[in-house]
Design a protein around this motif. Structure first.
Motif, short mmCIF file in Angstrom:
data_model
loop_
_atom_site.label_atom_id
_atom_site.label_comp_id
_atom_site.label_asym_id
_atom_site.label_seq_id
_atom_site.Cartn_x
_atom_site.Cartn_y
_atom_site.Cartn_z
N GLY A 82 0.64 -1.26 0.10
CA GLY A 82 0.08 -0.02 -0.10
C GLY A 82 0.83 1.26 -0.18
N GLN A 83 2.11 1.11 0.39
CA GLN A 83 3.01 2.26 0.46
C GLN A 83 3.69 2.20 -0.98
N GLY A 84 3.58 1.34 -1.80
CA GLY A 84 3.99 1.45 -3.05
C GLY A 84 5.33 0.93 -3.12
N MET A 85 5.64 -0.28 -2.31
CA MET A 85 6.90 -0.90 -2.07
C MET A 85 6.63 -2.21 -2.97
N HIS A 86 7.77 -2.35 -3.89
CA HIS A 86 7.62 -3.57 -4.62
C HIS A 86 8.39 -4.66 -3.89
N LEU A 87 7.74 -5.86 -3.44
CA LEU A 87 8.22 -6.69 -2.56
C LEU A 87 9.59 -7.35 -2.95
N ARG A 88 9.82 -7.14 -4.26
CA ARG A 88 11.08 -7.84 -4.68
C ARG A 88 12.09 -6.93 -4.38
N ASP A 89 12.08 -5.73 -3.66
CA ASP A 89 12.95 -5.08 -3.17
C ASP A 89 13.23 -5.05 -1.74
N LEU A 90 12.33 -6.10 -1.02
CA LEU A 90 12.66 -6.35 0.19
C LEU A 90 13.89 -7.38 0.60
N SER A 91 14.87 -6.50 1.43
CA SER A 91 16.03 -7.25 1.61
C SER A 91 16.66 -6.85 3.08
N LEU A 92 15.90 -6.16 3.73
CA LEU A 92 16.57 -5.98 5.14
C LEU A 92 15.42 -5.84 6.10
N ILE A 93 15.24 -6.66 7.28
CA ILE A 93 14.14 -6.78 8.11
C ILE A 93 14.95 -6.96 9.70
N PHE A 94 14.30 -6.19 10.64
CA PHE A 94 14.71 -6.26 11.91
C PHE A 94 13.63 -6.49 12.74
N ILE A 95 13.55 -7.36 13.59
CA ILE A 95 12.55 -7.52 14.53
C ILE A 95 13.09 -7.51 15.96
#
Length: 288
Positions: A53-66
């Motif tokens: 919904g924010q316009g992010m392409h999920l193929r650009d997902l590379s970095l996650i912090f929990i």
């Protein structure tokens, strides 16, 4: 995302706790875009749809912090990665957080084995198990990637001990998220001079109504909330002492109670922190 994009933070989900009721906001998730790098911080229910919904392409997902392993912070981590995989992500996704994330991921891919193996065979996709690299976090330096530097601080959220605040710093921006925590004096130095502090917040005056709604007749839940979360006044005091440029209240307890409006949250901080104050709601974008 373009390197020319202005740095910003989006509070994707701002509700404290994992429950969902008609009209409620989403549990905790955030998108930080720093120097063009999209960073997902926490993956509560709804994070995938909110990112798109924010316009992010999920193929650009590379970095996650929990921040920690409470469901409202990582319940949708596996589904997010799976959806990124089916959306075309082929490069590594690095996930940083408590050591227990490795077991979560192993169990998720095992639970999804039938679907995953079918998509590898029928669609010719890479093995999703080769897509993810999990890094167990401890306090101190966590990551240096180009101009991005990330540090972690253990927070006070008993009985958990692997619960972290994160500092994200680039040459032009510095953002700190508190994670879940009781008032923590160490956050003052950790957040010193940050452009933005995203801090969990609780309205103590609203707890009696919340406890009545939840049926906490014995007071056990109220006592736990007071022990492990931060009243808004304390979050404001930390922001003021740290000299941050702006403060955002998120992981709100309670959220979506019409009897307690934005004015109540602002009143809680009044005279304590006098800088720009953002009261979190789902989808709130804060430009840095």
């Amino acid at each position: 995302m373009s390197k020319q994009t202005r740095d910003y933070v989006v509070l994707l989900g701002t509700k404290g706790g994992p429950s969902s009721r008609p009209g409620s906001s989403k549990p905790t998730s955030n998108l930080y875009v720093l120097d063009g790098q999209p960073i997902v911080v926490d993956c509560g229910l709804g994070v995938t749809h909110s990112l798109v919904g924010q316009g992010m392409h999920l193929r650009d997902l590379s970095l996650i912090f929990i921040t920690h392993l409470h469901a409202d912070h990582y319940l949708e981590l596996g589904p997010l990665i799976h959806t990124a995989w089916t959306s075309g992500r082929k490069e590594l996704i690095d996930i940083y957080g408590p050591a227990g994330l490795a077991a979560y991921w192993a169990n998720f891919v095992e639970a999804m084995r039938a679907d995953i193996d079918l998509r590898i065979t029928d669609d010719g996709r890479m093995d999703i198990r080769d897509l993810v690299r999990i890094h167990a976090v401890d306090a101190g330096e966590v990551l240096t990637r180009g101009d991005l530097q990330v540090r972690a601080l253990r927070t006070q959220h008993p009985p958990m001990t692997d619960c972290f605040a994160y500092s994200f710093r680039t040459p032009r921006s510095h953002v700190v998220c508190s994670g879940d925590t009781a008032p923590l004096p160490a956050l003052v130095e950790f957040a010193r001079g940050a452009d933005l502090l995203v801090h969990e917040a609780m309205l103590v005056e609203a707890l009696p109504a919340l406890m009545a709604k939840l049926g906490d007749t014995g007071g056990k839940l109220k006592a736990r909330l007071l022990r492990v979360h931060s009243p808004a006044q304390d979050a404001a005091a930390i922001a003021a002492e740290a000299g941050v440029g702006a403060l955002a209240f998120s992981h709100l307890i309670p959220s979506n109670d019409p009897a307690f409006t934005e004015a109540h949250w602002r009143d809680a901080a009044r005279g304590i922190y006098d800088g720009p104050l953002h009261i979190g709601h789902d989808g709130l974008r804060i430009d840095l």
